[in-house]
Write a protein that holds these residues in place. Sequence first.
Motif, mmCIF file in Angstrom:
data_model
loop_
_atom_site.group_PDB
_atom_site.id
_atom_site.type_symbol
_atom_site.label_atom_id
_atom_site.label_comp_id
_atom_site.label_asym_id
_atom_site.label_seq_id
_atom_site.Cartn_x
_atom_site.Cartn_y
_atom_site.Cartn_z
ATOM 1 N N ASP A 8 0.864 -1.179 0.000
ATOM 2 C CA ASP A 8 0.000 0.000 0.000
ATOM 3 C C ASP A 8 0.902 1.232 0.000
ATOM 4 O OD1 ASP A 8 -1.783 2.028 0.355
ATOM 5 O OD2 ASP A 8 -2.632 1.285 2.228
ATOM 6 N N ARG A 13 -5.062 4.166 -2.613
ATOM 7 C CA ARG A 13 -5.344 2.864 -2.000
ATOM 8 C C ARG A 13 -5.517 3.023 -0.490
ATOM 9 N NH1 ARG A 13 -5.357 -2.487 -3.044
ATOM 10 N NH2 ARG A 13 -4.799 -2.114 -5.220
ATOM 11 N N GLU A 21 -7.807 1.047 -6.270
ATOM 12 C CA GLU A 21 -7.133 2.170 -6.931
ATOM 13 C C GLU A 21 -7.731 2.366 -8.328
ATOM 14 O OE1 GLU A 21 -2.729 2.361 -6.573
ATOM 15 O OE2 GLU A 21 -2.931 0.448 -5.517
ATOM 16 N N HIS A 71 -1.381 -1.978 -9.647
ATOM 17 C CA HIS A 71 -2.381 -1.102 -9.033
ATOM 18 C C HIS A 71 -3.735 -1.779 -8.831
ATOM 19 C CE1 HIS A 71 0.144 2.412 -8.799
ATOM 20 N NE2 HIS A 71 0.543 2.204 -10.047
#
Length: 222
Positions: A8, A13, A21, A71
Amino acid sequence: MAWTDYIDDYCERTEPGLLAEPLNALSNLAFIIAAVALWLAVRRTAPARPGSLYVLAVLLALIGLGSGAFHTIATGWAQFLDVFFIAVFIHVYVVCFLHWFLGVRWSLAWLGAPGFALFNALMAWITGGEGSASYFPAIIGLAAFTIVLSASKDPALVRYRLWFGAATGAFAVSLTLRSVDLAVCPTFTPGTHFLWHSFNACVLYLVGRAAVVRARELTPEV
């Protein structure tokens, strides 16, 4: 860090999950669009279609896929893919620049890849190589390309300083946006990392397209 560890690192996020995300993930489509545009530009290169330029287009698409994986999945192995494809593109582009812009034959141009790797290692030792500092060699390289082209006595090369100057400026903005992602989090919850993707796609397309135009000028002489 293990390959499966959860990561993270970004403002957007706030919890685990594939959709944690959304902007950071979706903005990777910019790389895919840039890759398709670059591929089509190479196809129009006549009379030959240099394979090295197709490689750049493929790597550009892989950057989008690798970053998209990171992501969404947000694990150690996905982070590796994100960084790996960017690194491969940069090193291959150094080789392409030496060949297409400076006229270095391929067998010698490939020495540019380990040469840049050594420069990258030196910069990592000086700066620590963490976060945005890991991209300092790339922006220095772009600036160096711009200076080399500007200093050329060949008018056909000098005009490419505008391409690389624009790419250098855009990458400076991009790197700034990457750096301030967590800092703006309290006031802009999505953060700015998605803009890093968007600007980077433009940067990579610019330098890729410059190589395509240059190859078109030289084919079939080179």
